[in-house]
Design a protein around this motif. Structure first.
Motif, PDB file in Angstrom:
ATOM      1  N   ARG A 191      11.374 -19.791  16.755  1.00  0.00           N
ATOM      2  CA  ARG A 191      10.461 -20.474  17.662  1.00  0.00           C
ATOM      3  C   ARG A 191       9.745 -21.578  16.902  1.00  0.00           C
ATOM      4  NH1 ARG A 191       7.300 -15.078  19.640  1.00  0.00           N
ATOM      5  NH2 ARG A 191       8.960 -14.112  20.899  1.00  0.00           N
ATOM      6  N   VAL A 192       9.304 -22.587  17.622  1.00  0.00           N
ATOM      7  CA  VAL A 192       8.450 -23.615  17.036  1.00  0.00           C
ATOM      8  C   VAL A 192       7.150 -23.671  17.817  1.00  0.00           C
ATOM      9  CG1 VAL A 192      10.316 -24.996  16.055  1.00  0.00           C
ATOM     10  CG2 VAL A 192       9.561 -25.438  18.388  1.00  0.00           C
ATOM     11  N   VAL A 193       6.070 -23.930  17.097  1.00  0.00           N
ATOM     12  CA  VAL A 193       4.727 -23.942  17.676  1.00  0.00           C
ATOM     13  C   VAL A 193       4.272 -25.390  17.833  1.00  0.00           C
ATOM     14  CG1 VAL A 193       2.332 -23.207  17.377  1.00  0.00           C
ATOM     15  CG2 VAL A 193       4.209 -21.733  16.593  1.00  0.00           C
ATOM     16  N   ILE A 194       3.839 -25.727  19.037  1.00  0.00           N
ATOM     17  CA  ILE A 194       3.496 -27.118  19.356  1.00  0.00           C
ATOM     18  C   ILE A 194       2.101 -27.168  19.974  1.00  0.00           C
ATOM     19  CG2 ILE A 194       4.062 -29.057  20.887  1.00  0.00           C
ATOM     20  CD1 ILE A 194       7.001 -28.343  20.489  1.00  0.00           C
ATOM     21  N   GLY A 195       1.248 -28.004  19.391  1.00  0.00           N
ATOM     22  CA  GLY A 195      -0.094 -28.185  19.927  1.00  0.00           C
ATOM     23  C   GLY A 195      -0.424 -29.638  20.183  1.00  0.00           C
ATOM     24  N   THR A 196      -0.436 -30.443  19.112  1.00  0.00           N
ATOM     25  CA  THR A 196      -0.812 -31.850  19.228  1.00  0.00           C
ATOM     26  C   THR A 196       0.099 -32.600  20.189  1.00  0.00           C
ATOM     27  OG1 THR A 196      -1.745 -31.853  16.995  1.00  0.00           O
ATOM     28  CG2 THR A 196      -1.121 -33.994  17.926  1.00  0.00           C
ATOM     29  N   LEU A 197       1.395 -32.383  20.095  1.00  0.00           N
ATOM     30  CA  LEU A 197       2.336 -33.061  20.992  1.00  0.00           C
ATOM     31  C   LEU A 197       2.042 -32.715  22.443  1.00  0.00           C
ATOM     32  CD1 LEU A 197       4.901 -34.816  21.386  1.00  0.00           C
ATOM     33  CD2 LEU A 197       6.240 -32.721  21.128  1.00  0.00           C
ATOM     34  N   ALA A 198       1.668 -31.472  22.703  1.00  0.00           N
ATOM     35  CA  ALA A 198       1.370 -31.061  24.077  1.00  0.00           C
ATOM     36  C   ALA A 198       0.143 -31.788  24.619  1.00  0.00           C
ATOM     37  CB  ALA A 198       1.157 -29.550  24.133  1.00  0.00           C
ATOM     38  N   ASP A 240      -5.822 -24.454  19.937  1.00  0.00           N
ATOM     39  CA  ASP A 240      -6.801 -24.311  18.861  1.00  0.00           C
ATOM     40  C   ASP A 240      -8.145 -24.805  19.392  1.00  0.00           C
ATOM     41  OD1 ASP A 240      -4.763 -23.480  17.083  1.00  0.00           O
ATOM     42  OD2 ASP A 240      -4.231 -25.564  16.696  1.00  0.00           O
ATOM     43  N   ILE A 241      -9.149 -23.936  19.405  1.00  0.00           N
ATOM     44  CA  ILE A 241     -10.378 -24.205  20.152  1.00  0.00           C
ATOM     45  C   ILE A 241     -11.572 -24.332  19.209  1.00  0.00           C
ATOM     46  CG2 ILE A 241     -11.893 -23.365  21.990  1.00  0.00           C
ATOM     47  CD1 ILE A 241      -9.368 -21.564  22.769  1.00  0.00           C
ATOM     48  N   TRP A 242     -12.325 -25.410  19.418  1.00  0.00           N
ATOM     49  CA  TRP A 242     -13.574 -25.624  18.679  1.00  0.00           C
ATOM     50  C   TRP A 242     -14.636 -26.079  19.683  1.00  0.00           C
ATOM     51  CZ3 TRP A 242     -15.633 -24.931  13.892  1.00  0.00           C
ATOM     52  CH2 TRP A 242     -16.793 -25.641  13.578  1.00  0.00           C
ATOM     53  N   GLN A 243     -15.674 -25.275  19.814  1.00  0.00           N
ATOM     54  CA  GLN A 243     -16.792 -25.596  20.704  1.00  0.00           C
ATOM     55  C   GLN A 243     -16.315 -25.977  22.110  1.00  0.00           C
ATOM     56  OE1 GLN A 243     -19.316 -28.411  18.648  1.00  0.00           O
ATOM     57  NE2 GLN A 243     -19.888 -26.898  17.094  1.00  0.00           N
ATOM     58  N   GLY A 244     -15.379 -25.173  22.614  1.00  0.00           N
ATOM     59  CA  GLY A 244     -14.932 -25.330  23.988  1.00  0.00           C
ATOM     60  C   GLY A 244     -13.905 -26.409  24.227  1.00  0.00           C
ATOM     61  N   GLN A 245     -13.422 -27.056  23.176  1.00  0.00           N
ATOM     62  CA  GLN A 245     -12.426 -28.118  23.316  1.00  0.00           C
ATOM     63  C   GLN A 245     -11.161 -27.760  22.541  1.00  0.00           C
ATOM     64  OE1 GLN A 245     -12.795 -31.084  25.199  1.00  0.00           O
ATOM     65  NE2 GLN A 245     -14.558 -29.937  25.940  1.00  0.00           N
ATOM     66  N   VAL A 246     -10.022 -28.213  23.054  1.00  0.00           N
ATOM     67  CA  VAL A 246      -8.759 -28.045  22.341  1.00  0.00           C
ATOM     68  C   VAL A 246      -8.676 -29.086  21.231  1.00  0.00           C
ATOM     69  CG1 VAL A 246      -6.245 -28.144  22.537  1.00  0.00           C
ATOM     70  CG2 VAL A 246      -7.588 -27.090  24.361  1.00  0.00           C
ATOM     71  N   ALA A 265     -10.878 -33.647  18.105  1.00  0.00           N
ATOM     72  CA  ALA A 265     -11.120 -33.048  19.417  1.00  0.00           C
ATOM     73  C   ALA A 265     -10.341 -33.822  20.470  1.00  0.00           C
ATOM     74  CB  ALA A 265     -12.612 -33.080  19.744  1.00  0.00           C
ATOM     75  N   GLY A 266      -9.656 -33.095  21.324  1.00  0.00           N
ATOM     76  CA  GLY A 266      -8.907 -33.728  22.399  1.00  0.00           C
ATOM     77  C   GLY A 266      -9.728 -33.800  23.673  1.00  0.00           C
ATOM     78  N   ALA A 267      -9.077 -34.173  24.743  1.00  0.00           N
ATOM     79  CA  ALA A 267      -9.761 -34.319  26.026  1.00  0.00           C
ATOM     80  C   ALA A 267      -9.576 -33.093  26.913  1.00  0.00           C
ATOM     81  CB  ALA A 267      -9.239 -35.563  26.741  1.00  0.00           C
ATOM     82  N   THR A 286      -9.985 -28.973  27.969  1.00  0.00           N
ATOM     83  CA  THR A 286     -10.561 -27.643  27.804  1.00  0.00           C
ATOM     84  C   THR A 286      -9.404 -26.661  27.704  1.00  0.00           C
ATOM     85  OG1 THR A 286     -10.634 -27.158  30.174  1.00  0.00           O
ATOM     86  CG2 THR A 286     -12.556 -28.292  29.210  1.00  0.00           C
ATOM     87  N   PRO A 287      -9.630 -25.495  27.113  1.00  0.00           N
ATOM     88  CA  PRO A 287      -8.532 -24.522  27.023  1.00  0.00           C
ATOM     89  C   PRO A 287      -7.976 -24.139  28.391  1.00  0.00           C
ATOM     90  CG  PRO A 287     -10.334 -23.881  25.593  1.00  0.00           C
ATOM     91  CD  PRO A 287     -10.827 -25.041  26.387  1.00  0.00           C
ATOM     92  N   GLU A 288      -8.857 -23.984  29.376  1.00  0.00           N
ATOM     93  CA  GLU A 288      -8.420 -23.586  30.713  1.00  0.00           C
ATOM     94  C   GLU A 288      -7.540 -24.658  31.352  1.00  0.00           C
ATOM     95  OE1 GLU A 288     -12.034 -21.463  29.492  1.00  0.00           O
ATOM     96  OE2 GLU A 288     -11.539 -23.597  29.615  1.00  0.00           O
ATOM     97  N   ALA A 289      -7.930 -25.935  31.192  1.00  0.00           N
ATOM     98  CA  ALA A 289      -7.137 -27.027  31.758  1.00  0.00           C
ATOM     99  C   ALA A 289      -5.787 -27.140  31.049  1.00  0.00           C
ATOM    100  CB  ALA A 289      -7.901 -28.347  31.654  1.00  0.00           C
ATOM    101  N   PHE A 290      -5.792 -26.872  29.750  1.00  0.00           N
ATOM    102  CA  PHE A 290      -4.555 -26.919  28.968  1.00  0.00           C
ATOM    103  C   PHE A 290      -3.570 -25.877  29.495  1.00  0.00           C
ATOM    104  CE2 PHE A 290      -2.705 -27.261  24.458  1.00  0.00           C
ATOM    105  CZ  PHE A 290      -2.342 -28.590  24.625  1.00  0.00           C
ATOM    106  N   ILE A 291      -4.060 -24.663  29.720  1.00  0.00           N
ATOM    107  CA  ILE A 291      -3.203 -23.610  30.261  1.00  0.00           C
ATOM    108  C   ILE A 291      -2.689 -23.990  31.643  1.00  0.00           C
ATOM    109  CG2 ILE A 291      -3.248 -21.249  31.181  1.00  0.00           C
ATOM    110  CD1 ILE A 291      -5.004 -20.502  28.792  1.00  0.00           C
ATOM    111  N   ASP A 292      -3.585 -24.508  32.484  1.00  0.00           N
ATOM    112  CA  ASP A 292      -3.184 -24.897  33.839  1.00  0.00           C
ATOM    113  C   ASP A 292      -2.093 -25.961  33.827  1.00  0.00           C
ATOM    114  OD1 ASP A 292      -4.919 -23.148  35.029  1.00  0.00           O
ATOM    115  OD2 ASP A 292      -6.488 -24.641  35.407  1.00  0.00           O
TER     116      ASP A 292
END
Length: 247
Positions: free
Chosen positions: A98-105, A128-134, A142-144, A146-152
């Protein structure tokens, strides 16, 4: 629940970091290749490997990562600097399970959607979460999202899992981490893998009863020798259901 013995590489060495701080790594003087084989010999079914050099755009560990993938004896879930479809497919082609992808997503959700559809059950989404932001760029930006929006945004894709790390309370406030991770696990359709929350066997005991948490990374505790692979695997097994005796 699946236990993923975890190895983190920096400049060819096994390390652990405090909240992702690359300037002050804890270096473990062990052979990475032999350590990976040891995970398999202890009974692990998977291992997780993060290349911190690759996170910084440095491919100096590439040959070592390839050797670990080739010789570990168990599938490797690989993260670190996989920020294009080409890099993801490069490592899948090299045998990474498996490969793990965060920034590209975060930057190109459409590309990750295509990857997940083309390589079902081989792509893990990192949150990866810091103070409520991915966070992106190896926890540095910090990206734009939230973890919940990312999952959605990715809810209908065939991910192998969603790897959740609460950087904000990294290893210092396990109760807060469990609350955050369990909340996201309840929301996610893909199985969630908890990262950074296992210090002792008791943490595994609590995690395995949280709905939709399918696995946990265990790294620092193994290198600190506060937990063994064998013990972690045993604790993660489901409890036997009580059986009534009829006379």
């Amino acid at each position: 629940m699946m236990i993923y013995p975890t190895m983190e590489l920096l400049d060819g060495h096994c390390v652990t970091l405090d909240k992702g701080n690359l300037d002050a790594p804890q270096v473990w003087h062990v052979d990475p290749v032999a350590t990976a084989r040891g995970f398999a010999e202890a009974g692990a079914q998977w291992m997780h490997l993060t290349d911190f050099n690759a996170l910084q755009g440095d491919n100096s560990n590439e040959a070592l990562v390839e050797e670990i993938i080739r010789t570990a004896g168990i599938p490797v879930q690989l993260g670190g600097g996989i920020r294009s479809r080409e890099r993801a497919e490069h490592w899948i082609g090299k045998g990474s399970g498996r490969v793990v992808i965060g920034t590209l997503a975060a930057y190109d959700p459409a590309a990750v959607a295509e990857l997940a559809k083309y390589h079902p059950d081989q792509i893990v989404l990192a949150i990866d979460i810091w103070q409520g932001q991915v966070m992106t760029e190896g926890w540095r930006k910090a990206g734009a999202w939230t973890p919940e929006a990312f999952i959605d945004a990715f809810e209908n894709l065939p991910f192998a899992g969603i790897l959740v790390t609460d950087i904000d309370s990294d290893m210092s406030d396990v109760e807060a981490q469990l609350g955050l991770i369990s909340g996201l696990a309840a929301k996610a359709k893909s199985p969630v893998i908890a990262s950074g929350v296992v210090r002792t066997g008791d943490d595994i005991s609590r995690l395995k009863y949280v709905q939709n948490i399918a696995g946990a990374l265990v790294g620092r505790a193994l290198f600190n020798k506060t937990l063994s692979v064998e013990a972690a695997l045993a604790i993660a097994q489901p409890e036997a259901e009580p059986v009534a005796e009829f006379l």
